[in-house]
Enzyme design. Structure first.
Site, PDB file in Angstrom:
ATOM      1  CG  ASP A  99      87.204 -97.035  41.286  1.00  0.00           C
ATOM      2  OD1 ASP A  99      85.965 -96.997  41.403  1.00  0.00           O
ATOM      3  OD2 ASP A  99      87.877 -98.046  41.576  1.00  0.00           O
TER       4      ASP A  99
HETATM    5  C1  BGC Z   1      85.395-100.042  42.636  1.00  0.00           C
HETATM    6  C2  BGC Z   1      85.008-100.115  41.161  1.00  0.00           C
HETATM    7  C3  BGC Z   1      83.518 -99.995  41.009  1.00  0.00           C
HETATM    8  C4  BGC Z   1      83.072 -98.704  41.641  1.00  0.00           C
HETATM    9  C5  BGC Z   1      81.601 -98.436  41.502  1.00  0.00           C
HETATM   10  C6  BGC Z   1      84.752 -98.868  43.335  1.00  0.00           C
HETATM   11  O1  BGC Z   1      84.893 -98.987  44.715  1.00  0.00           O
HETATM   12  O2  BGC Z   1      86.800 -99.962  42.750  1.00  0.00           O
HETATM   13  O3  BGC Z   1      85.492-101.300  40.613  1.00  0.00           O
HETATM   14  O4  BGC Z   1      83.165-100.064  39.664  1.00  0.00           O
HETATM   15  O5  BGC Z   1      83.383 -98.737  43.036  1.00  0.00           O
HETATM   16  O6  BGC Z   1      80.834 -99.253  42.269  1.00  0.00           O
END
Ligand code: BGC
Length: 738
Positions: A262
């Site tokens: 993530d």
């Molecule tokens: C979130 C994810 C997301 C990623 C990209 C993160 O902060 O936890 O769910 O896909 O950002 O935007």
């Protein structure tokens, strides 16, 4: 490209080039619009890393993706195309209700269609991979991200996992699909106290029983990508959890796809106190078989050092790069780096009439009627009806995670209602939020924007007055209230789940006028409505209903359609009950049916143990009776099947979509079991004044449970089967398994 040619290409790549394939950066590095959420510290990324970068986050739109693709392919030594990955979570430009609302449809087939059209729109704009579905089981409404999950039940979430993944990916063969990246592996929904990014600590049987099944269903449905969780699970950050990523995901479940971190979660291994520095963090993640580093400098700056000093076998990098190149090849990017996107196709695809129609239908089925005293709904449009509240004319109906959606394209509640009452009088009454500190902390708004959102005290007093004056002149008051879109979603954890004080104040004032009151709630989570239920007649939980929200709401409150949504997350009586969910374990001193009376049972002194609205709950216009629950056997063996039937009789003049829910309880087991577990459901139309026999087949493997080593067990003994309208309103029968 043939596999042989792809191998040759990879053999010809330098180590730097290979590492580049494992790095994901966001738009700001490519002079493109950056719409990603998350911390934006300096990353220490060099120009060379940008040029070799293998995938890009949240740059979307055919024009932008084509331009960036051209640039990247020109500078990459082997002209390897980048992959564009994006948060297409509940729609791209046509936005559906938030996933907690999609869950409440109990209509996986319809949800699948939604994901198909999201894939069509996103792929037309050049997106290759969608970061969805989010499949974290959610138990605690304090956590802002409950918005993104289908709900609290593993069986239902697994069903949604299947349709969401296949909805995205089925079109890949026809050129209008996207790769599904399910997330957040694993157990993010179990964050302690509902606090964002907090730790997750749980028993193995709980993890396997309640949290892992939906991710597993995504793997079984062919999802080609998985995203790790930002959190630690039982002490190990998921991003570098070898057991989770290798033993469970890859070996036990046979996942062959790409695992991505993530946002900055490899770097955050240092903050977790799990890695000493960026190089150590890179080592721990790649050793756990994590392929792509999203938005952190660790792989870019660390992997080469690890290989050069002999700490890392280059084979680990090759394996990851091979997975990345293979997906690019499978998507045909070497032949068409634009993925069939074009400005013309995009124009035709996005927000087309058929897509809006589906968004309307999904919103209609997602909305849950929680209360309808004296049948004030549906509204008789010949009465004097007024629309009051901060959400009356506001177009912010998409919710936080609709990052590509344009709120200007959404139908407001007022616009929907005007199709029934063109001249309906409208007053704002108050702001959505008057909490300046909270709005400032979100970090999304400029001072000017905040000033626009929070009216001056004088204006607020006037707004209040005008609303009350209008209410006085009306027979029916529709109140459109709720949370600010940014209060729900990532980093939207809260300890107070009531409506904001200024909105409650207005409800109180209007409730004293003795008018019929219909409350529409826009929210991303279950709110605590206990202090409101006596002040209003009807309540509709509308979630963030999406692009067609206003139309769907109007069709329901004026009776063109009959509400059919059923909750997939428990609504608490008080915030102190959180986490609260229907499938909790049996206790030695249950609140009900205990051998004890009074004080010494599992309850609270100042609130009931039961929620305000249970899992599965929702009302429709008209009435149905559930009766004649029949099991074809009293005893089954492990090779038998149990046939269950129930009669559902609609005694009203309304056609009703009924969601018949089947639960069971294992009365005696070697690991304490939930009081109820959903195993199946059917959503059926029961026309006015008619009845239907609804049938289910239960096989013994549905009665299995996980032990604390992750093994599935089937134990003979007595079971109770429940069939009903929701998790607390059921008929029951016993049977035994030999
Ligand atoms: C979130 C994810 C997301 C990623 C990209 C993160 O902060 O936890 O769910 O896909 O950002 O935007």
């Amino acid at each position: 490209m043939k596999t042989k040619d792809l191998k040759e290409l990879m053999d010809d790549m330098s180590l730097d080039e290979k590492i580049g394939q494992l790095v994901q950066l966001s738009g700001e590095f490519f002079q493109a619009n950056d719409i990603s959420y998350g911390p934006r510290e300096k990353l220490g990324i060099t120009k060379e890393t940008v040029n070799l970068c293998g995938s890009i986050l949240n740059v979307a739109g055919a024009e932008a993706t084509r331009k960036v693709q051209d640039r990247q392919m020109a500078v990459q030594p082997h002209h390897i195309p980048v992959m564009f990955m994006s948060d297409v979570i509940y729609g791209y430009k046509t936005v559906f209700p938030i996933p907690l609302g999609l869950g409440a449809t109990w209509n996986p087939n319809l949800v699948k269609k939604g994901f198909e059209i999201a894939a069509d729109e996103a792929s037309s704009a050049g997106t290759n991979v969608a970061y969805a579905p989010m499949l974290d089981t959610v138990h605690d409404a304090r956590w802002g991200r409950v918005l993104e999950s289908p709900g609290e039940d593993p069986t239902l979430n697994s069903k949604y996992a299947e349709v969401m993944v296949t909805g995205f990916q089925d079109g890949l063969k026809k050129g209008n699909g996207v790769v599904s990246c399910f997330k957040h592996f694993a157990g993010y929904g179990g964050v302690e106290a509902g606090r964002e990014y907090n730790s997750v600590d749980m028993s193995m049987s709980n993890l396997f029983q309640n949290y892992l099944p939906a991710y597993k269903a995504a793997v079984e449905s062919g999802a080609k990508m998985a995203m790790t969780s930002l959190t630690s699970l039982n002490g190990v950050p998921s991003t570098a959890d070898k057991w989770l990523l290798e033993e469970i995901l890859r070996k036990k479940w046979g996942f062959k796809g790409i695992i991505i971190s993530d946002y900055a979660s490899i770097y955050e291994l240092i903050k977790h106190g799990f890695a000493a520095d960026e190089v150590d963090a890179a080592d721990k993640a790649i050793e756990a078989s994590l392929d792509i580093d999203m938005k952190s400098p660790c792989y870019a700056n660390g992997l080469k050092k690890l290989v050069t000093n002999g700490r890392l076998d280059e084979k680990k990098i090759d394996d990851a790069v091979w997975r990345v190149l293979s997906l690019k090849n499978e998507l045909g990017l070497f032949e068409d780096p634009y993925f069939g996107s074009s400005v013309e196709r995009e124009k035709k695809s996005i927000l087309s009439d058929d897509k809006r129609k589906l968004a309307r239908q999904l919103a209609e089925e997602a909305i849950v009627m929680l209360q309808n005293k004296n049948n004030v709904l549906p509204i008789n449009k010949n009465e004097k009806v007024a629309l009051i509240g901060p959400y009356a004319t506001d177009h912010s109906l998409l919710g936080m995670w609709a990052v590509h959606g344009d709120k200007k394209e959404s139908i407001s509640i007022a616009e929907g209602i005007k199709k029934y009452i063109p001249n309906i009088p409208i007053e704002k009454g108050t702001d959505v939020s008057r909490n300046r500190k909270m709005l400032e902390e979100m970090g999304f708004f400029s001072e000017d924007q905040i000033n626009e959102m929070i009216s001056a005290d004088q204006v607020e007093t006037q707004n209040n007055k005008k609303a009350i004056e209008l209410a006085k002149k009306s027979d029916v008051v529709i109140l459109a209230m709720g949370e600010n879109a940014l209060e729900a979603g990532e980093a939207g954890a809260k300890t107070n789940l009531k409506l904001p004080a200024n909105q409650l104040d207005l409800i109180n004032k209007i409730s004293k006028l003795n008018k019929k009151i219909v409350l529409l709630i826009i929210s991303g989570r279950p709110l605590v409505l206990t202090n409101i239920v006596d002040k209003v007649d009807a309540i509709l939980e509308c979630w963030f209903p999406g692009t067609e929200g206003g139309n769907a709401i109007a069709d329901l409150i004026f009776g063109k359609n009959n509400p059919s949504g059923r909750l997939t997350m428990t609504f608490p009586y008080a915030v102190g009950q959180e986490p609260i969910y229907y499938n909790h374990l049996s206790t030695g001193r249950p609140a009900h049916n205990s051998q004890h009376v009074g004080r010494f049972v599992s309850k609270y002194l100042d609130a009931p143990a039961d929620p305000l609205y249970p899992f599965g709950f929702g009302l429709s216009y008209g009435e149905t009776d559930y009766r004649d629950l029949k099991l074809d056997k009293k005893v089954i063996s492990k090779d038998d099947k149990l046939h269950v039937s129930i009669k559902v009789e609609n005694t009203s003049e309304w056609d009703r979509k009924e969601t018949i829910q089947l639960y069971f309880n294992d009365q005696v087991a070697s690991i304490v079991q939930p009081v109820k577990r959903l195993i199946d459901f059917k959503k059926v139309l029961v026309p006015q004044h008619s009845s239907k026999i609804v049938e289910f087949t239960v096989s013994p493997n549905q009665l299995q449970f996980f032990d604390n080593h992750g093994a599935l067990i089937l134990e003979p003994g007595k079971f109770t089967l429940f069939v009903g309208k929701n998790s607390s309103d059921c008929l029951s029968e016993e049977f035994s398994l030999k």
